[in-house]
Scaffold this motif. Structure first.
Motif, PDB file in Angstrom:
ATOM      1  N   TYR A 125       0.776  -1.379  -0.041  1.00  0.00           N
ATOM      2  CA  TYR A 125      -0.025  -0.119  -0.143  1.00  0.00           C
ATOM      3  C   TYR A 125       0.874   1.223  -0.092  1.00  0.00           C
ATOM      4  N   ASP A 126       2.021   1.159  -0.348  1.00  0.00           N
ATOM      5  CA  ASP A 126       2.788   2.416  -0.592  1.00  0.00           C
ATOM      6  C   ASP A 126       2.412   3.177  -1.777  1.00  0.00           C
ATOM      7  N   GLN A 127       2.733   4.472  -1.767  1.00  0.00           N
ATOM      8  CA  GLN A 127       2.104   5.420  -2.771  1.00  0.00           C
ATOM      9  C   GLN A 127       3.203   4.942  -4.030  1.00  0.00           C
ATOM     10  N   SER A 134       5.788   3.164  -6.773  1.00  0.00           N
ATOM     11  CA  SER A 134       5.907   1.508  -7.285  1.00  0.00           C
ATOM     12  C   SER A 134       7.324   1.163  -7.054  1.00  0.00           C
TER      13      SER A 134
END
Length: 201
Positions: free
Chosen positions: A59-61, A63
Motif C-alpha cells: 500500500y505504498d504510494q 511503485s
C-alpha cells in the motif's frame, strides 16, 4: 552463529550436481545477493538467480523500481520453465503472494527474425502486457513505434531492442544503447515478458 567465509556458497555450488533444482531461503536480501554472486564464482556454469524484493511496503504510494520488477519477472520465468539450478529468495520476499504461473506463461511471447508481425495487434498485445508507449525508450517495460521501427525494452532484458519492419515482416532485430540510441549487435530472437507481475484489468 558467525559465518565461516563463503563456505555456504561452496556447499550449495556442489549440490545441484545431483540434477535437482534448489530454492534457498535466506534471512536477508543481502545474504541472497551475496550467495548468488558467490555461487557464480564457485560454479560459473551454474544457473543461479535471485528473486529480489520489491523494496516497497504494501500500500505504498510509490511503485517498485522497473529494474527490480524486470529482474523478478526474469527469475519467475526461469522458475516456471524449470531453467534454473539455484534460486535464492529472502524470507521477507517469500512471504508475498505471487501471480499464478499461467499469468506469466500466457503473457510471454517471442519475436523472431523473418516472422510476420501485425503492428496494430502487436501494440495491443504490448498494452495488455503492461508496456508503456513512450517517445524514447530508456527503461524496461517501455516501447516506441516510429514508422517501420519499433524500439522495445522487454522486462527481464539487459538491453533494449530495435525491430526493423519491411512491410509486415521482421527484417532485423538489434540491441541498442539507451544513452546513444545506436544499435549494438544483431539477434535472432527476442523474449517478451509481461510489463507487470499482475494484471490490472
Amino acid at each position: 552463529r558467525p559465518r565461516a567465509g563463503p563456505s555456504d556458497a561452496l556447499a550449495l555450488a556442489e549440490l545441484p550436481a545431483s540434477g535437482q533444482s534448489l530454492v534457498v531461503l535466506t534471512a536477508a536480501a543481502a545474504d541472497a545477493q551475496r550467495l548468488t554472486h558467490e555461487l557464480s564464482y564457485f560454479a560459473p556454469g551454474l544457473r543461479a538467480f535471485m528473486l529480489p524484493d520489491w523494496e516497497t511496503l504494501p500500500y505504498d504510494q510509490i511503485s517498485p523500481h522497473q529494474d527490480l520488477v524486470s529482474d523478478r519477472l526474469a527469475t519467475l520465468y526461469h522458475m516456471t520453465q524449470r531453467a534454473f539450478d539455484v534460486v535464492t529468495v529472502p524470507v521477507t520476499t517469500a512471504l508475498y503472494r505471487l501471480a499464478p504461473a499461467h499469468y506469466l506463461a500466457g503473457r510471454t511471447f517471442f519475436l523472431r527474425q523473418g516472422e510476420t508481425l501485425d503492428l496494430e495487434r502487436f501494440r495491443a498485445q504490448l498494452t495488455l502486457a503492461g508496456y508503456a508507449h513512450v517517445t524514447q525508450v530508456v527503461a524496461p517495460g517501455e516501447y516506441c513505434v516510429r514508422g517501420g521501427l519499433i524500439d522495445l525494452f522487454p522486462m527481464g532484458s539487459a538491453l533494449p531492442y530495435r525491430i526493423d519492419l519491411e512491410d509486415r515482416d521482421i527484417e532485423s532485430l538489434r540491441t541498442f544503447d539507451v544513452d546513444t540510441q545506436r544499435t549494438i549487435y544483431k539477434v535472432n530472437e527476442v523474449r517478451l515478458l509481461p510489463g507487470r507481475e499482475f494484471p490490472l484489468d
